[in-house]
Each structure stands twice: as structure tokens, then as C-alpha cells.
Scaffold this active site. Structure first.
Site, PDB file in Angstrom:
ATOM      1  N   ASP A 123       0.894  -1.188  -0.095  1.00 32.31           N
ATOM      2  CA  ASP A 123      -0.039  -0.016   0.030  1.00 32.31           C
ATOM      3  C   ASP A 123       0.854   1.218  -0.040  1.00 32.31           C
ATOM      4  O   ASP A 123       2.205   1.241   0.045  1.00 32.31           O
ATOM      5  CB  ASP A 123      -0.993   0.068   1.123  1.00 32.31           C
ATOM      6  CG  ASP A 123      -2.021  -1.227   1.290  1.00 32.31           C
ATOM      7  OD1 ASP A 123      -2.312  -1.577   0.184  1.00 32.31           O
ATOM      8  OD2 ASP A 123      -2.434  -1.481   2.248  1.00 32.31           O
ATOM      9  N   TYR A 154       6.381 -10.009   7.020  1.00 36.34           N
ATOM     10  CA  TYR A 154       6.118  -8.666   7.221  1.00 36.34           C
ATOM     11  C   TYR A 154       6.456  -8.180   8.650  1.00 36.34           C
ATOM     12  O   TYR A 154       6.366  -8.939   9.722  1.00 36.34           O
ATOM     13  CB  TYR A 154       4.865  -7.986   7.073  1.00 36.34           C
ATOM     14  CG  TYR A 154       4.299  -7.609   5.656  1.00 36.34           C
ATOM     15  CD1 TYR A 154       4.514  -6.464   5.192  1.00 36.34           C
ATOM     16  CD2 TYR A 154       3.578  -8.703   5.004  1.00 36.34           C
ATOM     17  CE1 TYR A 154       4.133  -6.064   3.650  1.00 36.34           C
ATOM     18  CE2 TYR A 154       3.171  -8.424   3.502  1.00 36.34           C
ATOM     19  CZ  TYR A 154       3.392  -7.190   3.089  1.00 36.34           C
ATOM     20  OH  TYR A 154       3.099  -6.998   1.788  1.00 36.34           O
TER      21      TYR A 154
END
Length: 320
Positions: free
Chosen positions: A75, A144
Site C-alpha cells: 500500500d 512483514y
């Protein structure tokens, strides 16, 4: 391989990348916005020019344009220390990248691409992809990290674009109790933007919060007889969330982080978090946190002889 523009031989390349997401509107190409995919594809277009898939002067029906397929679309503002993409390029276009270089065509393209990419994108490697490789669908897992500086402590200003500064102290024990509810196959609809025609079912393999110990850069114990200062790691003292899954839905990691932090600050309970996992419903209390602390760290793939099988299996729509 045959493409829609006509008969041509396509070569699939694997591209390994890192980027600072602060200056991008995410990975995916968007008209009028600076994106990671857009910058790389623009550089590839400049290198290859208006190349025809058949060679010579191109016609409108057979002009090749670079299109990247990525392991995970990050994003706006999200970073990547290791992202993976693939590119299908006509062999005649790839060969044209050599020019006057006395190296093979892939090495020539790699050199030219490194020269053209902006400073906030680094090409870690470019090579021929093994048979069956698909950057998105062949991936086994993605890792992540989300970095937080808690308690209002002063931090290193060089890390300001990669760490969330948080007032208040966090209860890591409660946060890890909450995070354990994520592990396994679940519908993460409470923590992800709805995906029309798709699914928010994902399999989380690991999810844990840790306090990074203070350690010096050289990994040696201080020697009282030595002269000089041993600098600490820049991440010393940070609170870091590590999550590993086979894939992630849109906004999923940042929304999970936001909810865990609410638990850690005592504003929400562990049972509340577990209920959100058990009953997928997107609403205002489970929105995403600031992107700056999030980095895609690693994408793992199976052995080469299992790449095609993995890609075929993951394309199937999931159910619980």
C-alpha cells in the site's frame, strides 16, 4: 510461449527489489501517481524503446509493453526490503538490450535498469526464472515487520520514515495473547478491505510481538580496556511485530497491528480481538494503522520442481 499480440517467444525474468515506500502511492500502477510498478515499468520502456514483438518498426498491434507481476502489492507508504516480481519479455526485445555490451542480455538489462531506477528503488537481482515460476502464485509465504517506538521515548531521526512513534506503554503479553488468535486458517474480513469476487481467507503461520534488545553494531561485548565507543543498532529498543502468512489481504497487516496496539494500550481486550477473528465483520474499530512502520521483509518460494504445482493450487478460491 504465444502472446496475444501474435506468435513470439517470451522469456520470464525474476526481479528482486527493495524500496522506500514513503515516496510512492503503493506498488500498483495508477494514472498520474508515482508508484513502484509505474517507475520500474517506465524505466523498462525507456530501455527497450517502442520495440516490436517481431522486430523492426513496430505496428500498433504488436508493440510490447512491460508489465510486472508482483508477489504482494504494498500500500501507499509501505516499504519493502525484499520484494519479488516477474516480467515476461519477448526474447528479441531482451536481446536488443545488449547493445554494444559484451555480456549476456539479462546482465545487460540488469545494468541498464539499475542505472535508470530512482534512488528509492534498488534492484537486488535480475535473472531467468525457473520453469513454472510465478512471483505471485508460486509464493509459499510472505513475512512483514511493523516497527514501533513506544512510551514517547526520543528516537533516532534517521528512522522516522520507518517507525511509528507511539505515546504510552504497551502490554506485550496481552498483545501476544491477541496475536495468537491470528495463527491458522481464518477469514480476516474484520481486518481487511472487502475483495469483490475474491476472499479474505488467509493462513497465518506466525504472529508475534517482541522488544528488540539493545545491542551494539559489532556484536561484541564492551571491553573495558578498549578505547572507543561501540554504536548500538538503530533498531535497539524498538517494539516489532512479525507476521508470516501464505498471503495477505488488502490492509490486513496494518489493521491487525492497529487492533493489537489497542489491546496493548488497554483500550480493548484480548476476547474482543479474538471475537473479531472468529466473526469477520469490517467496521470502524479495526481500520489500518499508519503505513510508515510496515516493511515487507521476505517472500519464500518452494523448490523449483514444485513452483508450477504451487501456483496452480493457490489460484483456487479458498473456503474454510
Amino acid at each position: 510461449m504465444e502472446g496475444q499480440e501474435g506468435k513470439m517467444s517470451l522469456v520470464r525474468l525474476r526481479m528482486d527489489l527493495a524500496y522506500d515506500g514513503g515516496g510512492f502511492h503503493g506498488w500498483a500502477r495508477q494514472p498520474g501517481l508515482r508508484t513502484v510498478q509505474g517507475c520500474i515499468e517506465q524505466a523498462l520502456s525507456l530501455i527497450t524503446g517502442a520495440r516490436s514483438s517481431q522486430g523492426g518498426v513496430p505496428h500498433n498491434h504488436d508493440v510490447w509493453e512491460p508489465r510486472l507481476v508482483v508477489a504482494g502489492r504494498t500500500d501507499t507508504g509501505v516499504h519493502a526490503s525484499h520484494q519479488v516480481a516477474h516480467l515476461d519479455i519477448p526474447d528479441i526485445v531482451l536481446e536488443s538490450c545488449r547493445g554494444h555490451m559484451e555480456v549476456n542480455a539479462v546482465v545487460a538489462l540488469e545494468r541498464r535498469l539499475r542505472h535508470l531506477l530512482p534512488a528509492d528503488i534498488v534492484l537486488l537481482g535480475l535473472g531467468l526464472a525457473p520453469a513454472g515460476f510465478d512471483a505471485r502464485f508460486s509464493a509459499m509465504e510472505r513475512t512483514y515487520l511493523y516497527r514501533v517506538r513506544q512510551g514517547g521515548q526520543p528516537g533516532d531521526p534517521r528512522m522516522r520514515g520507518y517507525v511509528l512513534d507511539l505515546e504510552g506503554s504497551l502490554d506485550l503479553q496481552a498483545m501476544n495473547e491477541a496475536a495468537r488468535a491470528c495463527i491458522g486458517l481464518h477469514d480476516f474480513g474484520s481486518f481487511a478491505r472487502p475483495n469483490p469476487g475474491g476472499t479474505t481467507i488467509r493462513k497465518v503461520l506466525a504472529a508475534h510481538w517482541d522488544l528488540v534488545p539493545t545491542a551494539n553494531l559489532f556484536g561484541t561485548a564492551p571491553d573495558q580496556s578498549a578505547v572507543g565507543y561501540l554504536p548500538a543498532f538503530m533498531e535497539s529498543g524498538l517494539t516489532v511485530f512479525r507476521i508470516v502468512a501464505d498471503a495477505f489481504a488488502h490492509n490486513m497487516v496494518r489493521s491487525l497491528v492497529a487492533a493489537c496496539i489497542q489491546v496493548g494500550l488497554g483500550r480493548r481486550s484480548v476476547p474482543w480481538f479474538a471475537d473479531k477473528v472468529a466473526h469477520p465483520l469490517r467496521e470502524g474499530s479495526t481500520g489500518p494503522i499508519d503505513a510508515r512502520g510496515l516493511t515487507l521483509e521476505h517472500v519464500a518460494y518452494p523448490p523449483d520442481d514444485q513452483l508450477a504445482e504451487r501456483a496452480q493450487a493457490i489460484r483456487a478460491r479458498r473456503t474454510l
